[in-house]
Scaffold this active site. Structure first.
Site, mmCIF file in Angstrom:
data_model
loop_
_atom_site.group_PDB
_atom_site.id
_atom_site.type_symbol
_atom_site.label_atom_id
_atom_site.label_comp_id
_atom_site.label_asym_id
_atom_site.label_seq_id
_atom_site.Cartn_x
_atom_site.Cartn_y
_atom_site.Cartn_z
ATOM 1 N N LYS A 158 -17.742 -10.914 6.476
ATOM 2 C CA LYS A 158 -18.692 -12.025 6.313
ATOM 3 C C LYS A 158 -18.808 -12.424 4.842
ATOM 4 C CE LYS A 158 -21.254 -10.623 10.398
ATOM 5 N NZ LYS A 158 -22.270 -9.666 10.863
ATOM 6 N N ILE A 196 -28.860 -18.183 11.077
ATOM 7 C CA ILE A 196 -29.133 -18.733 9.737
ATOM 8 C C ILE A 196 -28.052 -19.758 9.375
ATOM 9 C CG2 ILE A 196 -29.450 -18.183 7.291
ATOM 10 C CD1 ILE A 196 -30.038 -15.275 8.120
ATOM 11 N N LYS A 239 -16.143 -14.004 13.319
ATOM 12 C CA LYS A 239 -15.992 -13.745 11.869
ATOM 13 C C LYS A 239 -14.684 -13.028 11.562
ATOM 14 C CE LYS A 239 -18.600 -10.134 13.519
ATOM 15 N NZ LYS A 239 -19.800 -10.008 14.310
ATOM 16 N N GLY A 279 -27.420 -11.805 18.420
ATOM 17 C CA GLY A 279 -28.164 -11.997 19.665
ATOM 18 C C GLY A 279 -27.684 -13.242 20.383
ATOM 19 N N VAL A 290 -22.659 -14.144 23.662
ATOM 20 C CA VAL A 290 -22.797 -15.454 23.016
ATOM 21 C C VAL A 290 -22.496 -16.583 24.007
ATOM 22 C CG1 VAL A 290 -22.074 -16.914 21.096
ATOM 23 C CG2 VAL A 290 -22.176 -14.434 20.781
ATOM 24 N N GLY A 314 -28.756 -1.145 22.104
ATOM 25 C CA GLY A 314 -27.752 -2.206 22.178
ATOM 26 C C GLY A 314 -27.545 -2.923 20.850
HETATM 27 N N1 NAP Z 1 -23.087 -10.742 20.081
HETATM 28 C C1 NAP Z 1 -23.617 -11.293 18.995
HETATM 29 O O1 NAP Z 1 -24.815 -11.208 18.739
HETATM 30 C C2 NAP Z 1 -22.732 -12.045 18.044
HETATM 31 C C3 NAP Z 1 -23.288 -12.601 16.873
HETATM 32 C C4 NAP Z 1 -22.482 -13.359 16.013
HETATM 33 C C5 NAP Z 1 -21.140 -13.511 16.306
HETATM 34 N N2 NAP Z 1 -20.626 -12.926 17.432
HETATM 35 C C6 NAP Z 1 -19.197 -13.123 17.717
HETATM 36 O O2 NAP Z 1 -19.074 -13.860 18.922
HETATM 37 C C7 NAP Z 1 -17.893 -13.467 19.605
HETATM 38 C C8 NAP Z 1 -18.264 -13.030 21.029
HETATM 39 O O3 NAP Z 1 -19.135 -11.933 20.968
HETATM 40 P P1 NAP Z 1 -19.928 -11.442 22.278
HETATM 41 O O4 NAP Z 1 -20.922 -10.454 21.783
HETATM 42 O O5 NAP Z 1 -20.394 -12.598 23.086
HETATM 43 O O6 NAP Z 1 -18.762 -10.675 23.058
HETATM 44 P P2 NAP Z 1 -18.810 -10.135 24.565
HETATM 45 O O7 NAP Z 1 -20.219 -10.024 25.042
HETATM 46 O O8 NAP Z 1 -17.946 -8.930 24.607
HETATM 47 O O9 NAP Z 1 -18.128 -11.299 25.414
HETATM 48 C C9 NAP Z 1 -16.778 -11.605 25.322
HETATM 49 C C10 NAP Z 1 -16.428 -12.548 26.462
HETATM 50 O O10 NAP Z 1 -15.091 -12.967 26.315
HETATM 51 C C11 NAP Z 1 -14.339 -12.635 27.463
HETATM 52 N N3 NAP Z 1 -13.033 -12.180 26.987
HETATM 53 C C12 NAP Z 1 -12.773 -11.307 25.985
HETATM 54 N N4 NAP Z 1 -11.457 -11.183 25.786
HETATM 55 C C13 NAP Z 1 -10.866 -11.986 26.678
HETATM 56 C C14 NAP Z 1 -9.517 -12.288 26.973
HETATM 57 N N5 NAP Z 1 -8.512 -11.734 26.312
HETATM 58 N N6 NAP Z 1 -9.265 -13.168 27.971
HETATM 59 C C15 NAP Z 1 -10.286 -13.737 28.660
HETATM 60 N N7 NAP Z 1 -11.578 -13.499 28.409
HETATM 61 C C16 NAP Z 1 -11.869 -12.633 27.441
HETATM 62 C C17 NAP Z 1 -15.104 -11.566 28.206
HETATM 63 O O11 NAP Z 1 -14.817 -11.683 29.592
HETATM 64 P P3 NAP Z 1 -15.518 -10.732 30.713
HETATM 65 O O12 NAP Z 1 -16.988 -11.078 30.617
HETATM 66 O O13 NAP Z 1 -14.931 -11.130 31.998
HETATM 67 O O14 NAP Z 1 -15.230 -9.334 30.277
HETATM 68 C C18 NAP Z 1 -16.543 -11.928 27.850
HETATM 69 O O15 NAP Z 1 -17.038 -12.901 28.750
HETATM 70 C C19 NAP Z 1 -17.270 -12.361 18.752
HETATM 71 O O16 NAP Z 1 -16.313 -12.932 17.914
HETATM 72 C C20 NAP Z 1 -18.441 -11.838 17.944
HETATM 73 O O17 NAP Z 1 -18.053 -11.278 16.713
HETATM 74 C C21 NAP Z 1 -21.379 -12.220 18.294
#
Ligand code: NAP
Length: 338
Positions: free
Chosen positions: A211, A142, A111, A308, A20, A193
């Site tokens: 949610k 959405i 969430k 996504g 994200v 993925g």
């Molecule tokens: N992915 C989706 O499609 C999606 C959709 C809706 C909502 N969300 C929500 O959005 C949020 C992020 O999701 P994501 O998929 O983007 O996660 P992600 O790809 O795992 O990315 C998490 C990021 O946060 C960093 N991070 C995590 N814990 C950390 C900590 N303790 N200290 C410093 N940095 C930290 C990671 O650093 P590094 O890169 O250095 O490891 C990474 O850059 C979540 O709450 C998820 O539920 C995601």
């Protein structure tokens, strides 16, 4: 002491540069001119919190922006808005609280955090004159949070139905279309993925329950948490279950339901056979949809990508726009800059 953000630049502190976070960086670059034209503000990313600064990123950012110190982001005088996209609950809660308490507005996609601690965070935001946005926390692109919070804020709602977990919808769609087992469909979701290595929160229905508790809180103006949701996942579903439903012209979907019943609100997440003609039965693959029934308008439905990088980032950017428009309108006027 509060003071106006410098010139017309709003400084963003980005917590997380994963799926994200990198979408936010990319989209913010794309919309910059439109944002300036419509709000008079430029948004600049001032600091980015990551775990591993050496990691290869999906987007190019100046290495000087990256830090592993949350404090450096949360106390940077040039950061006026904190965008939390690290995920998880413990650290995310601490950082969001610190941001709100220091007068910074927060936009989050988390969430898990909002479902468990949304009320506490809103209360802290209220006390400190800051704003908390979380459009991206439910159903990705959405705009269902804004719809419930604003458009339907005054009308009486009866029921909210949702397919709010793309992973399980992908699995059920694949099981039905290709007559494969739950395990095979899950494996394919992981290969593409669409499912995490640990899919428990998705397939157990917990993610959808989080949610639905957020949607129910907004729809019925009360505080619900995931503990208020009766949850059944999809792990026990077999090909026979789906075929039996198909024989009766039904499709099994993992449906979240929040329904007003007198003074009570019942919230559940469970595999549910829907008539094939029901609009939610047409929602396939990773897509999400939310159905809202209200006395004044009957039924409405919202459909789109539930996750996504760019779809989720577009919800974050929408929140940023709302924040800047409200700021321009004189609400939450000053942001702390030190
Ligand atoms: N992915 C989706 O499609 C999606 C959709 C809706 C909502 N969300 C929500 O959005 C949020 C992020 O999701 P994501 O998929 O983007 O996660 P992600 O790809 O795992 O990315 C998490 C990021 O946060 C960093 N991070 C995590 N814990 C950390 C900590 N303790 N200290 C410093 N940095 C930290 C990671 O650093 P590094 O890169 O250095 O490891 C990474 O850059 C979540 O709450 C998820 O539920 C995601």
């Amino acid at each position: 002491m509060t003071m106006k953000a410098h010139a017309n630049i709003i400084g963003i502190g980005l917590l997380g540069l994963g799926t994200v976070g990198s979408g936010v960086v990319r989209l913010l670059g794309d919309v910059q001119e439109r944002l300036l034209a419509k709000t008079g503000w430029r948004a600049e990313i001032k600091r980015i919190l990551v775990r591993d600064p050496q990691k290869e990123r999906r987007v190019q950012v100046s290495p000087a922006l990256l830090t592993t110190s949350a404090q450096e982001v949360l106390e940077d005088p040039e950061v006026h808005v904190v965008v939390e996209v690290i995920g998880g609950v413990c650290e995310a809660r601490e950082y969001v609280l610190r941001a709100l308490q220091s007068g910074r507005h927060v936009i989050t996609a988390n969430k898990d955090l909002i479902a468990e601690y949304g009320e506490e965070l809103q209360e802290v935001a209220r006390r400190h004159g800051t704003l908390l946005f979380y459009e991206a926390a439910v159903a990705g692109a959405i705009p269902i949070i804004r719809t419930l919070k604003q458009s339907f804020s005054l009308v009486s709602l009866q029921e909210v139905l949702g397919i709010v977990n793309g992973t399980t919808n992908f699995i059920l769609t694949k099981m039905a279309a290709e007559r494969v087992s739950f395990a095979e469909a899950l494996q394919e979701a992981q290969r593409l993925g669409y499912a995490e290595a640990d899919p428990h929160a998705d397939v157990s229905g917990l993610d959808a329950a989080r949610k639905m508790s957020i949607l129910a809180s907004l729809a019925f103006d009360r505080v619900f948490t995931p503990a208020d949701v009766r949850v059944e996942g999809i792990t026990h579903l077999t090909q026979e279950d789906l075929e039996r439903a198909a024989a009766e012209d039904q499709v099994i979907k993992l449906v979240g339901r929040a329904v007003r019943n007198g003074d009570r609100v019942e919230i559940s997440v469970a595999p549910t056979p829907l008539p094939r003609s029901h609009p939610l039965a047409q929602v396939s693959g990773c897509y999400n949809a939310v159905y809202v029934y209200g006395d004044a308008f009957g039924e409405t439905m919202y459909y789109g990508p539930g996750a996504g990088s760019l779809p989720t980032a577009s919800a974050v950017i929408g929140d940023l726009f709302t924040l800047l428009v409200r700021q321009e309108a004189g609400e939450a006027l000053d942001v702390v800059a030190g």
